[in-house]
Design an enzyme around this catalytic site. Structure first.
Site, PDB file in Angstrom:
ATOM      1  N   GLY A  47       0.014  17.800   1.872  1.00 57.15           N
ATOM      2  CA  GLY A  47      -0.775  17.812   3.095  1.00 57.15           C
ATOM      3  C   GLY A  47      -2.066  18.580   2.956  1.00 57.15           C
ATOM      4  CD  GLU A  48      -0.488  22.509   2.639  1.00 56.73           C
ATOM      5  OE1 GLU A  48       0.263  23.155   3.378  1.00 56.73           O
ATOM      6  OE2 GLU A  48      -0.082  21.582   1.894  1.00 56.73           O
ATOM      7  CG  LEU A  49      -3.781  20.080  -2.792  1.00 56.06           C
ATOM      8  CD1 LEU A  49      -2.976  19.928  -4.076  1.00 56.06           C
ATOM      9  CD2 LEU A  49      -5.112  20.780  -3.090  1.00 56.06           C
TER      10      LEU A  49
END
Length: 387
Positions: A47-49
């Site tokens: 999700g973050e990347l």
């Protein structure tokens, strides 16, 4: 700090055993193939990347980047992007000797942390060469740091040269914990900057877009709830339901809930239920679906991004738990750019989604969210702040 380092040393054998089981021990110890000197970007997982892909692409135009993460799926995803100058690695353990080994091997001139990765040794090692982007911290986490380790968090944040928070509440919490106010950059929710994919769809859509419903980034409990509402959705004109779990490895368990074709088996979507249990293909499903149900918003996980479905022109429907994007969903709901409902009313809410209603929702969402999607000011600030 001494206590933290002692505890980390004590659990080190457990970390090694876990890495032996999951893979990537060499890289987690700071080893692995070297990369050219440049930037170091770290995000915890998929999700973050995913949210940082546009930022990483823009930065990679200037210099090489080594991207680190905590999971094999995220590492594979970044490798699959095949962005020139970008290499993916498992993040080194937060032990000083692992970090020193990693830095010798990759020689990063600066570290950019995505969202909420607050590792003391990592941040102290890169102090003065450290930025945080899309940074967020909950009220509970901030209170925990203030109560248990106020001096440590102040020391960690003093080394941050630039912090762009997801929202004003997070910005205020970081400054209260010790971030110098002049280090604050304009707030930016990274997930607004979606890099739209235009690659050909893997197969012909099974029908008109407004007849396709997507459940995106689902968690345990979501699929059963959505399948229970599916017959009602069908009476309203939906013909295809795509289930795209947050963790594709759950595919076998989900497939037991109802008859369904599966992407991982090479099946092509037809009318009925289709399980998109693969990684790195969410753009396909957003582009096929007239409406997207936001996973994790019905099962107390805070919900996932509304930006990607909006960017791809898919109407947004979500449950009551939107803690991860509370300000954004509140704005969408107020502007009639998303539909909010409960688990009990999911079926009747889906029955409201005529083609005209879907079109109105997607147009309102795109207009609202486009205002916050410009990476330019953040890139300029990062280039000035990072030596």
């Amino acid at each position: 700090m001494i206590l933290y380092r002692l505890l980390l040393t004590l659990i080190f054998p457990l970390l090694v055993l876990q890495a032996l089981r999951k893979g990537g021990l060499g890289e987690r110890l700071g080893g692995g193939a070297a990369s050219p000197p440049g930037l170091w970007v770290h995000g915890a997982s998929v999700g973050e990347l995913t949210s940082a892909r546009g930022l990483i692409t823009a930065l990679a135009a200037d210099e090489p980047i080594v991207v680190t993460c905590n999971t094999a799926t995220a590492r594979a995803m970044v490798q699959g992007w095949a962005i020139p100058g970008v290499q993916a690695r498992f993040a080194p353990f937060d032990l000083r000797w692992c970090l020193a080994r990693f830095r010798r091997r990759h020689q990063p001139r600066a570290l950019i942390l995505i969202e909420s990765e607050l590792w003391p040794n990592r941040m102290l090692a890169m102090a003065g060469h450290l930025a945080m982007v899309g940074a967020r911290i909950s009220e509970g986490s901030a209170a925990g740091w203030a109560r248990r380790a106020p001096g440590l968090i102040r020391q960690m944040l003093s080394g941050v040269t630039c912090l762009s928070a997801q929202d004003q509440a997070s910005a205020a919490r970081f400054t209260a914990l010790g971030l110098p106010p002049d280090r604050l950059a304009p707030s930016l929710m990274l997930k607004t900057a979606v890099s739209l994919q235009t690659r050909p769809l893997p197969f012909e859509p099974p029908g008109p877009r407004d007849t396709c419903l997507l459940a995106a980034s689902t968690h345990p409990g979501d699929e059963a709830l959505i399948l229970a509402a599916w017959p009602t959705a069908q009476t309203a004109g939906f013909e295809t339901l795509i289930l795209a779990p947050r963790h594709p490895e759950r595919g076998d368990a989900i497939a037991q809930l109802a008859p369904m074709a599966r992407r991982s088996k090479g099946d092509v979507a037809t009318k009925g239920v289709y399980l998109a249990d693969t990684l790195g293909e969410m753009d396909y499903w957003y582009r096929m679906a007239g409406t997207t149900i936001i996973g994790g918003s019905f099962t107390d996980r805070g919900g996932h991004t509304p930006y990607e479905p909006a960017a791809y022109g898919s109407a947004i429907l979500h449950g009551p738990d939107t803690a991860n994007f509370s300000e954004v969903f509140a704005a969408l709901d107020s502007a009639n750019a998303a539909l909010a409902t409960t688990a009990e009313n999911l079926g009747p809410t889906l029955a409201q989604l005529t083609s005209a209603r879907q079109a109105a929702l997607r147009q309102a969402a795109q207009s609202l969210l486009a205002e916050t999607a410009d990476l330019g000011p953040l890139l300029d600030r990062l280039r000035r702040a990072l030596p």
